[in-house]
Scaffold this active site. Structure first.
Site, mmCIF file in Angstrom:
data_model
loop_
_atom_site.group_PDB
_atom_site.id
_atom_site.type_symbol
_atom_site.label_atom_id
_atom_site.label_comp_id
_atom_site.label_asym_id
_atom_site.label_seq_id
_atom_site.Cartn_x
_atom_site.Cartn_y
_atom_site.Cartn_z
ATOM 1 N N PHE A 136 0.857 -1.185 0.000
ATOM 2 C CA PHE A 136 0.000 0.000 0.000
ATOM 3 C C PHE A 136 0.890 1.231 0.000
ATOM 4 O O PHE A 136 1.739 1.395 0.868
ATOM 5 C CB PHE A 136 -0.929 0.037 1.217
ATOM 6 C CG PHE A 136 -1.864 1.208 1.199
ATOM 7 C CD1 PHE A 136 -3.079 1.124 0.537
ATOM 8 C CD2 PHE A 136 -1.530 2.404 1.816
ATOM 9 C CE1 PHE A 136 -3.954 2.216 0.491
ATOM 10 C CE2 PHE A 136 -2.388 3.499 1.780
ATOM 11 C CZ PHE A 136 -3.604 3.399 1.100
ATOM 12 N N ASP A 221 9.447 2.850 0.954
ATOM 13 C CA ASP A 221 8.301 3.569 1.510
ATOM 14 C C ASP A 221 8.309 3.350 3.021
ATOM 15 O O ASP A 221 7.890 2.300 3.516
ATOM 16 C CB ASP A 221 7.016 3.027 0.880
ATOM 17 C CG ASP A 221 5.757 3.683 1.424
ATOM 18 O OD1 ASP A 221 5.828 4.303 2.509
ATOM 19 O OD2 ASP A 221 4.697 3.557 0.789
ATOM 20 N N LYS A 250 3.407 10.525 7.862
ATOM 21 C CA LYS A 250 2.738 10.118 9.091
ATOM 22 C C LYS A 250 3.351 10.707 10.354
ATOM 23 O O LYS A 250 2.995 11.793 10.776
ATOM 24 C CB LYS A 250 2.654 8.591 9.153
ATOM 25 C CG LYS A 250 1.590 8.013 8.203
ATOM 26 C CD LYS A 250 1.354 6.558 8.427
ATOM 27 C CE LYS A 250 0.264 5.992 7.518
ATOM 28 N NZ LYS A 250 -1.087 6.429 7.873
#
Length: 396
Positions: A136, A221, A250
């Site tokens: 994802f 990532d 984040k």
């Protein structure tokens, strides 16, 4: 149902499956609703609030910066942004930084950089990407196109072309996918949204070797795994390799919108004026907070505590697995990013925890994910594990 929940249902888009709960304040690991109920947050806003809610030191620097400067545009330099870039470079394998606002934007920047770098050095035919199934990377078209979960594609195709997907940890498929047209491979060191599946060290090492052989780039990532989540400042440190490009977001500013793409000098030099941009990326407010976040989280003793807390939770779940083998299948993760896979659907477990005012997430129907603030106390860990065992006893 409270007033805020009713208003939310009336006026907010329906693209989230929300619980009928409205939070109005938070402190540390706790969140408080409009009705005054207190919840233990084991989600950190999906691995965002690594230092918990309204951390006093972060609130202090945010207030101080708010009285100085909010925005200038990236046509100029600002003090917090340049200081944060320096701090990130000094503590990572990157040489230069591009700032944006979200994880998907950091991934978009990485994909664009990889193609631009390949174009400038090898020509326009070198434009293919390798990505992993069950991954994802975000919701924008580029990020969605390298996300290896077809359920997210439905209704949005055709996606960006030139992507080859392979199973994670399958070295045979990895070797078969590489060729001279590949400009980069993108991977999460731990597939967080996919169910907390860590990649194997040998798989990552082989990917790095193939990138060197075929003159391609390795993109990590680290949007969920970065900023101390795994017990290292960055997860790549567990695998004894350095990516060419790394995406962060984040937890970087503990909830303030901020992301970063870091890259080696010889790679990021392909981003010349006009090739990419972000209006709000690296704004002074978010960067000031991120500086303090890095100062706190990069402390070796802090990171050692994260590793210890993660080990305690995993060990406790392994003990429960021995007691309830018919319920628990596997316990996975690094640091305080932990996935517990069950032989049964976890909806009842999730709901029972919610009734006990404990917040968790379920990336898949049989997986419970634990990603608490890194400041969670040992007492709170014990409390959570006691509640989990009570629920398992009922279900067994």
């Amino acid at each position: 149902m409270g007033y805020l929940v009713e208003m939310g249902e009336l006026f907010l888009a329906g693209n989230y499956k929300r619980e009928p709960i409205a939070f109005i304040r938070g402190f540390g690991t706790r969140l408080f609703t409009e009705d005054g109920e207190e919840y233990l947050d084991l989600t950190s806003g999906i691995a965002v609030c690594n230092l918990g809610h309204t951390h006093p030191e972060l609130v202090k620097v945010l207030k101080e910066q708010a009285e100085k400067l909010w925005h200038t545009s990236n046509l100029y330099y600002t003090e917090p942004q340049t200081q944060l870039a320096q701090k990130l470079v000094e503590n990572s394998c990157g040489d230069k930084v591009f700032f944006a606002n979200s994880g998907a934007e950091a991934v978009e920047a990485a994909l664009k950089l990889a193609r631009r770098w390949a174009y400038e050095n090898f020509g326009k035919e070198k434009n293919q990407f390798i990505a992993l199934y069950n991954s994802f990377h975000g919701r924008t078209y580029g990020a969605l196109s390298v996300t290896g979960q077809p359920k997210y594609w439905e209704g949005f195709e055709p996606l960006v072309p030139g992507i080859t997907f392979i199973p994670a940890n399958n070295k045979k498929a990895l070797k078969s996918a590489f060729n001279e047209k590949v400009c980069a491979i993108i991977m999460e060191p731990i597939q967080g949204e996919g169910g907390v599946y860590p990649l194997e060290k040998d798989f990552i090492k082989t990917a790095k070797e193939l990138c060197e052989k075929y003159k391609a780039l390795l993109i990590f990532d680290e949007i969920q795994t970065g900023i101390g989540r795994t017990g290292k400042l960055f997860a790549y440190e567990h695998f004894e390799i350095e990516p060419d490009i790394m995406c962060l977001a984040k937890a970087l500013a503990n909830g303030m919108p901020l992301s970063a793409m870091l890259a080696k000098d010889e790679v990021i030099s392909a981003l010349k004026p006009g090739t990419h941009a972000s209006t709000f990326g690296g704004n002074p407010l978010a960067c000031a907070v991120a500086l303090k976040v890095l100062e706190i989280v990069s402390d070796p003793l802090f990171l050692e505590e994260v590793r210890l807390k993660g080990k305690i939770i995993k060990d406790k779940f392994e003990t429960l697995k021995e007691k309830y083998p018919q319920l628990i299948k596997e316990v996975r993760g690094l640091g305080l990013l932990i996935g517990i896979e069950f032989h049964v659907e976890v909806k009842k477990i999730y709901q029972k925890l919610l009734e006990q005012k404990i917040l968790t997430t379920t990336p898949k129907s049989n997986i419970l994910r634990i990603s608490p603030p890194l400041i969670i106390s040992y007492r709170e860990i014990d409390f959570f594990m006691e509640k989990i065992e009570e629920i398992l006893k009922i279900l067994a």
